[in-house]
Design a protein around this motif. Structure first.
Motif, mmCIF file in Angstrom:
data_model
loop_
_atom_site.group_PDB
_atom_site.id
_atom_site.type_symbol
_atom_site.label_atom_id
_atom_site.label_comp_id
_atom_site.label_asym_id
_atom_site.label_seq_id
_atom_site.Cartn_x
_atom_site.Cartn_y
_atom_site.Cartn_z
ATOM 1 N N UNK A 167 0.811 -1.224 0.000
ATOM 2 C CA UNK A 167 0.000 0.000 0.000
ATOM 3 C C UNK A 167 0.845 1.275 0.000
ATOM 4 N N UNK A 168 2.139 1.127 -0.081
ATOM 5 C CA UNK A 168 3.041 2.275 -0.073
ATOM 6 C C UNK A 168 3.819 2.307 -1.380
ATOM 7 N N UNK B 83 -4.779 -5.596 -6.682
ATOM 8 C CA UNK B 83 -4.388 -4.398 -7.431
ATOM 9 C C UNK B 83 -3.083 -3.830 -6.875
ATOM 10 N N UNK B 84 -2.987 -3.772 -5.556
ATOM 11 C CA UNK B 84 -1.785 -3.207 -4.927
ATOM 12 C C UNK B 84 -0.586 -4.133 -5.098
ATOM 13 N N UNK B 85 -0.828 -5.438 -5.043
ATOM 14 C CA UNK B 85 0.256 -6.396 -5.286
ATOM 15 C C UNK B 85 0.826 -6.181 -6.688
ATOM 16 N N UNK C 94 -7.657 7.008 -7.268
ATOM 17 C CA UNK C 94 -6.578 7.956 -7.579
ATOM 18 C C UNK C 94 -5.247 7.462 -7.020
ATOM 19 N N UNK C 95 -5.255 6.867 -5.830
ATOM 20 C CA UNK C 95 -4.024 6.341 -5.240
ATOM 21 C C UNK C 95 -3.395 5.281 -6.138
ATOM 22 N N UNK C 96 -4.256 4.446 -6.741
ATOM 23 C CA UNK C 96 -3.739 3.405 -7.635
ATOM 24 C C UNK C 96 -3.145 4.016 -8.902
ATOM 25 N N UNK C 97 -3.936 4.849 -9.594
ATOM 26 C CA UNK C 97 -3.471 5.390 -10.867
ATOM 27 C C UNK C 97 -2.295 6.350 -10.695
ATOM 28 N N UNK C 98 -2.204 7.021 -9.551
ATOM 29 C CA UNK C 98 -1.093 7.956 -9.333
ATOM 30 C C UNK C 98 0.247 7.238 -9.206
ATOM 31 N N UNK D 258 -12.967 8.352 -14.870
ATOM 32 C CA UNK D 258 -12.838 9.361 -15.920
ATOM 33 C C UNK D 258 -12.222 10.655 -15.403
ATOM 34 N N UNK D 259 -12.417 10.945 -14.129
ATOM 35 C CA UNK D 259 -11.828 12.168 -13.561
ATOM 36 C C UNK D 259 -10.320 12.030 -13.367
ATOM 37 N N UNK D 260 -9.807 10.798 -13.456
ATOM 38 C CA UNK D 260 -8.394 10.551 -13.166
ATOM 39 C C UNK D 260 -7.581 10.284 -14.428
#
Length: 587
Positions: free
Chosen positions: A193-194, A306-308, A362-366, A405-407
């Motif tokens: 998660x980091x 997803x995070x893995x 957003x955390x994922x795509x960023x 879509x906002x990301x």
């Protein structure tokens, strides 16, 4: 430390006596040692999402804290690996428990007994810092695994050994300025998660070439960019992602099957070993990591998958590679969030999704991006994230689609009407967009030719004109159109059927280089432009549409890349035949 369960609600359990645990710590539940993760703390009570079946658990069962966050093992052996959502290797699980995964089973993500040949790149006495590459391991014929100094380590190399070692063996020692000595192994562990650190995020300037004409020509995604593939059931989201995973010019592919049907992952497992990478000639599986957390696996583990995947992608990015991660699909991931949020009795947002859905997406795509890497020098690496979205009934107004879509900066909107017409990829050229197109135009000018962007704009203009003329045709018939408008309709049909339509199962048509794309598009657009000139000189529309070269133009997509000269022959024939029409010397 250990606590006791006081409540069980599906994959969520509540335990008391957990005052010393931290958020996102991993715990083991009951004597079966089921793996779970702390997702909420209230006093000495912890809410834990369990990544395995929770039947037979009840109040009074003990919970054991590991005092460590959910982490992945990073090192040689990842490539060609097939893992579940919490990085357990499925091939090892099958050996230990058969086709059905036993609860509480513990298997190391990487093989700790296998020896790898480590080849040093530096020498004793060199100064190093976190992110520096000290040596390499050959994972397979394609991928060179680069062993890096772990984060938090800086100093001078006091020892560096070449030879064959396990991933736990020390291959180097670094003496820091305070005199302490730290061993460096080929294994790193990182909390999922980091995000892994880097020096600077850069603006993407290079396209990710996918070999899919509608994407590369009209709606390109940049290396280090983010894209979404939304569409209703049956419109081809998975096919699009499979095609990108197969043919994109990324060095490494991380494919995350998040809550989708098991047969889709089976297709990947069956196809990738057989398919040949156009760049290397080797099996595509030799540059791929698979995370399989399908619809029949525990719901809670979808959220972790997803995070893995993104953490493994960042690890290869830090080696200087270009990595593409496919998430299929983020809608199933969001449904796991919704279920856990409901069981936590949190205040629901729209349609029951948690209020923090947008921030989690957003955390994922960023974590994607083109970055200047940690360590000495100016090395760069990229992670390109492509997420499928499965809106119920194709309703793009639902929360997951709108939040995505906002990301994202590329929207490949899939159309059920195109899919019903067997037009694949079913990317709707009137609804899709790419915010990278303008930024990437300089790259296309320099590497393909200054005409490419102009032809692309012309193609979009023809397709938009067709949409307007189509309304008239529906009302009064095509006979009401002028000859010029009818030629426009024919040119749009050629763009749609001969260019944008692409057969993923045809040996030649499944992948198209940019050079071939340019020649195909130039031929269609110039045919249209020269046809208009011929019309203005009183040539007959039927003659323009019936030139012999027209049929050969329609079959250009099936011409192999090795016969690229054939395009010039067809193009010259087309120009000659239209020029004859212009001079009224009909053949």
């Amino acid at each position: 430390m250990k606590g006791k369960i006081i409540k069980v609600s599906g994959p969520l359990i509540v335990a008391e006596g957990m005052a010393d645990v931290k958020m996102y710590d991993v715990v083991r539940v009951s004597q079966m040692r089921l793996i779970g993760e702390v997702i909420e703390l209230r006093g000495d009570r912890a809410s834990i999402q369990v990544y395995e079946e929770t039947s037979m658990l009840g109040p009074g069962d003990e919970v054991f804290s590991t005092n460590a966050p959910l982490s992945v093992e990073l090192g040689p052996g990842l490539i060609e690996g097939i893992f579940d959502g919490i990085q357990r290797p499925l091939n090892q699980l099958v050996k230990k428990s058969g086709d059905r995964i036993e609860r509480g089973i513990e298997v190391s993500a990487l093989d700790h007994s296998k020896k790898w040949k480590f080849e040093p790149l530096l020498k004793v006495g060199d100064s190093v810092e976190a992110g520096d590459i000290i040596g390499t391991v050959r994972e397979n014929e394609i991928i060179e695994h680069r062993v890096m100094v772990p984060h938090g380590v800086k100093g001078k190399l006091t020892e560096l050994r070449g030879g064959e070692f396990t991933i736990d063996a020390a291959v180097a020692e670094v003496k820091s300025d305070d005199g302490s000595v730290q061993s460096v192994t080929m294994l790193q562990k990182w909390p999922v998660r980091k995000g892994r650190p880097y020096k600077e995020k850069l603006s993407p300037t290079t396209p990710l070439i996918t070999g899919q004409r509608v994407i590369d020509t009209l709606f390109p995604v940049a290396k280090g960019g983010v894209a979404a593939v939304p569409g209703p059931f049956g419109s081809g989201k998975t096919v699009v992602q499979h095609q990108i995973a197969k043919w994109a010019d990324a060095d490494i592919i991380v494919y995350v099957g998040c809550g989708e049907r098991g047969n889709e992952m089976t297709d990947v497992l069956n196809e990738f070993p057989r398919l040949k990478d156009p760049k290397t000639g080797q099996s595509l599986m030799k540059r791929t990591v698979l995370i399989a957390n399908t619809s029949d696996m525990p719901v809670a583990a979808r959220e972790a998958s997803i995070y893995t995947g993104i953490t493994i992608a960042e690890y290869f990015r830090d080696m200087g590679y270009s990595v593409a991660i496919m998430a299929d699909s983020t809608s199933r991931w969001a449904e796991a969030l919704r279920e856990m949020s409901g069981r936590l009795e949190e205040m629901p947002g729209e349609e029951g999704y948690p209020a923090y859905l947008s921030s989690r997406l957003a955390e994922f795509y960023e974590r994607a991006g083109l970055v200047k890497l940690s360590g000495s020098g100016n090395r760069v690496g990229a992670v390109t994230a492509i997420g499928a979205v499965s809106p119920p009934g194709g309703d793009m107004s639902e929360p997951v689609s709108q939040a995505t879509l906002r990301i994202v900066k590329v929207f490949w909107g899939l159309s059920s009407s195109l899919a019903y017409k067997r037009h694949f990829p079913a990317i709707d050229w009137l609804a899709s967009y790419s915010l990278y197109a303008e930024r990437l135009s300089e790259w296309y000018d320099a590497n393909i030719g200054p005409e490419f962007n102009a032809y692309k704009r012309d193609a979009m203009r023809v397709l938009q004109n067709e949409a307007e003329l189509d309304e008239i045709v529906r009302l009064v018939g095509i006979e009401a159109l002028s000859s010029r408008d009818r030629l426009t309709m024919e040119a749009a049909k050629a763009i749609r059927e001969d260019y944008l339509h692409q057969n993923a199962f045809h040996e030649t048509d499944t992948y198209t280089s940019l050079v071939k794309q340019f020649k195909m598009l130039k031929m269609i657009i110039d045919y249209y432009k020269l046809g208009i000139v011929a019309l203005e000189k009183s040539a007959d529309l039927a003659d323009i549409l019936g030139i012999p070269a027209r049929e050969r133009m329609g079959r250009c997509k099936y011409i192999p890349e090795s016969d690229i000269a054939e395009f010039d022959a067809i193009y010259n024939d087309m120009k000659m035949q239209l020029s004859v029409l212009e001079s009224k010397d009909l053949f």
